[in-house]
Design an enzyme around this catalytic site. Structure first.
Site, short mmCIF file in Angstrom:
data_model
loop_
_atom_site.label_atom_id
_atom_site.label_comp_id
_atom_site.label_asym_id
_atom_site.label_seq_id
_atom_site.Cartn_x
_atom_site.Cartn_y
_atom_site.Cartn_z
N GLU A 187 -10.65 -1.36 73.61
CA GLU A 187 -9.74 -2.09 72.87
C GLU A 187 -9.46 -1.78 71.73
OE1 GLU A 187 -10.30 -6.10 75.10
OE2 GLU A 187 -9.43 -6.80 73.55
N ARG A 232 -23.84 -3.31 82.89
CA ARG A 232 -23.86 -3.05 81.57
C ARG A 232 -24.79 -2.59 81.22
NH1 ARG A 232 -18.95 -5.53 79.27
NH2 ARG A 232 -19.73 -5.60 77.57
N LYS A 256 -18.30 -6.19 70.84
CA LYS A 256 -18.14 -6.47 69.87
C LYS A 256 -17.63 -7.54 68.87
CE LYS A 256 -14.70 -3.80 71.95
NZ LYS A 256 -13.38 -3.19 72.53
#
Ligand code: ATP
Ligand code: MG
Length: 557
Positions: free
Chosen positions: A38, A265, A275
């Site tokens: 993204e 993760r 982020k």
């Protein structure tokens, strides 16, 4: 390029096993993966793991490919700056995507048509409940949700209203398109999730063409299907979304039928890799931008001196699993240390210089001594080291009142200058005002070049630079950014910044040859650690970043 560059690591894991089973069943299957960032921030070490996995698989199987697709469905947080930085980072890691870069926004027409298809099948409806009301009626883990009063709208009415949403008849928050699945489902993601919302925002790729934007789950599943991705790899938190992913793919009846597989993760101790948090650190100026060498962004790591091989090797070491664990930072540091050990040019650098005058060395004499070859790669060590009467050593390598086990210089003590002579400190000269030692007067023993000093034991070996082989430099030192092992757990994580995470040696001296440095060349400053050239360097003043110490200084016990 670098002769010692290792080939891309070969990953063995449960995902690979699954792919190999699929390949056994269908010999003509061409594996297609994708990396779907993204564009709302810079890539970090966690993304590197996903990149190495997805692009790594494409390198492993014959005819396999990996797409780069920007998941740009939320124009409020996205920016072209991020798009460009992400592209650059993937290229720097040495990976190639298949064909052109893709954007989920290129599929907005397809996604809109897909939504239409669902409405026609009476599987989606326009709901005019407020966002709060939708949340309130979603139910809980133990209670079913409530059906929306708009759920029974006719197909015709829904088609008309959805078209009106697209035309801008509805303000933000006044209407959404929802999937008609099951308000009593045990999986909350299946309780009539929102597929489209009104957002009257310009988009960095599509401008003002659209005022409705698809939601992540819908856009993601259908973009994968559109690109005929075979294996859609994502992190574990999406496991609960898989039924919705599959629902979208099945009901839109796409040609591609991607299989979603989740893996853990990557999280590391003493840092943050979200982020949102990284952006907060940057926006609050806690760090100096996204490429601050203390951040585990790809840009930060690169500026710090991490090589692409060290990042890839690290990702291989931590592996792919189904269990979330926090990886100790020392594993990342070990990966870069291992790699730099085989790549770094050995150099002498004096961080905090102290002048040494060899009173018995002739004033006009100059020698060129030879530094030895590196055992594996000759060129890493081999170089000329000018030697003369005036030298610089590290302030730390002299002590006025040394403890018993101090083997470096103090008045009357001897030490070996690395690759050179044994010297003896005769006198420390002090500044009359400050009382600080400013100069050492020493004598050298001519017979000790490459020889043991006769009848004496000299244990200490120190680094040094001859006066005429120096260049001024600034050396930036870094430590862990946080003082706590798991800062993400802390509400006020910004309160746990390590005040010593950055320090500066502004009067360092480096070997003259370092004038020719560039970002690719890595250094081991002997006895001090691994260092890398920084882009802030000027002709007059070179700047270096400390990448990692020679040994793990954080080891417990
Ligand atoms: P963040 O939580 O840092 O904002 P994200 O998951 O929102 O990350 P995306 O840009 O959506 O970031 O991620 C692109 C891809 O990278 C996704 O497939 C995602 O699963 C993967 N990814 C992101 N963070 C990690 C991580 N820490 N470990 C492994 N893969 C990750
Ligand atoms: Mg995300």
């Amino acid at each position: 390029m670098d002769k010692s560059a290792k080939p891309a690591p070969q990953i063995t894991n449960f995902i690979k096993n699954r792919i190999e089973e699929d390949l056994k069943k269908d010999k003509s299957l061409k594996i297609k993966t994708r990396f779907p960032p993204e564009p709302n921030g810079y890539l970090h070490i966690g993304h590197a793991k996903s990149i190495c996995l997805n692009f790594g698989l494409a390198e492993t199987y014959a005819g396999a490919t990996c797409n780069l697709r920007f998941d740009d469905t939320n124009p409020t947080k996205e920016d072209m700056e991020y798009v460009e930085a992400i592209e650059e980072d993937i290229k720097w890691l040495g990976y190639h995507w298949d064909g052109e870069i893709r954007y989920a926004s290129q599929y907005f027409d397809f996604l809109y048509e897909s939504a239409f298809k669902l409405i026609k099948k009476d599987l989606a409806y326009v709901c005019e409940l407020s966002p709060e009301k939708i949340r309130e009626t979603r139910g809980t883990l133990t209670e079913a949700g409530e059906e929306s009063p708009f759920r029974k709208r006719s197909v015709e009415e829904n088609l008309k209203l959805f078209a009106q949403m697209k035309e801008g008849f509805f303000e933000e928050g006044k209407a959404v398109l929802r999937a008609k699945i099951d308000m009593a489902s045990g999986n909350i993601n299946l309780r009539d999730p929102v597929l489209y919302r009104v957002l009257k925002k310009e988009h960095h790729q599509t401008g003002d063409t659209w005022c409705i934007y698809p939601m992540y789950d819908f856009a993601h599943a259908l973009s994968d299907a559109y690109e005929e991705i075979t294996h859609s790899l994502c992190t574990l938190e999406f496991a609960d979304h898989r039924p919705l992913y599959n629902w979208c793919v099945e009901n839109v009846e796409t040609k591609g039928k991607p299989e979603q597989i989740e893996f853990s993760r990557l999280e590391l101790s003493y840092t943050v890799t979200s982020k949102r948090k990284l952006k907060e650190l940057v926006d609050s100026k806690t760090v100096n931008g996204w490429d601050d060498p203390r951040l585990l962004t790809i840009k930060g790591l690169r500026r710090r001196g991490y090589t692409r091989d060290s990042i890839k090797n690290f990702c291989e070491t931590v592996g792919i699993s189904k269990k979330n664990t926090v990886i100790d930072m020392s594993i990342l540091e070990e990966a870069v240390r291992d790699d730099l050990n085989e790549k770094a040019l050995r150099k002498m650098t004096v961080m905090n210089p102290l002048k040494v005058i060899l009173t018995n060395y002739p004033k006009d004499k100059k020698e060129i001594l030879a530094a030895p070859n590196h055992p594996q790669r000759e060129e890493l060590g081999k170089r000329d080291l000018p030697f003369s009467r005036v030298l610089y050593i590290e302030q730390d390598d002299y002590m006025e009142n040394p403890p018993k086990d101090y083997f470096r210089l103090s008045e009357g003590q001897e030490v070996r200058l690395r690759y050179a002579y044994v010297i003896k400190c005769e006198k420390a000269v002090k500044d009359p005002v400050t009382g600080q030692v400013v100069e050492l007067h020493c004598t050298y023993d001519e017979k000790t070049l490459g020889q043991k000093p006769e009848g004496r034991k000299v244990q200490g070996i120190i680094h040094w630079l001859s006066e005429d082989n120096t260049k001024n430099a600034e050396v930036r030192l870094y430590d862990r950014l946080f003082t706590v092992e798991n800062p993400s757990k802390e509400e006020a994580y910004l309160d746990f910044i390590n005040p010593d995470s950055f320090s500066l040696c502004s009067n360092a001296l480096v070997e003259k040859s370092l004038e020719q440095s560039d970002e690719q060349t890595k250094f081991q400053f002997e006895r001090l650690g691994y260092f890398s050239f920084d882009q802030d360097s000027t002709k007059e003043r070179l700047v270096f970043n400390k990448t990692v110490s020679l040994k793990d200084t954080w080891k417990k016990g």
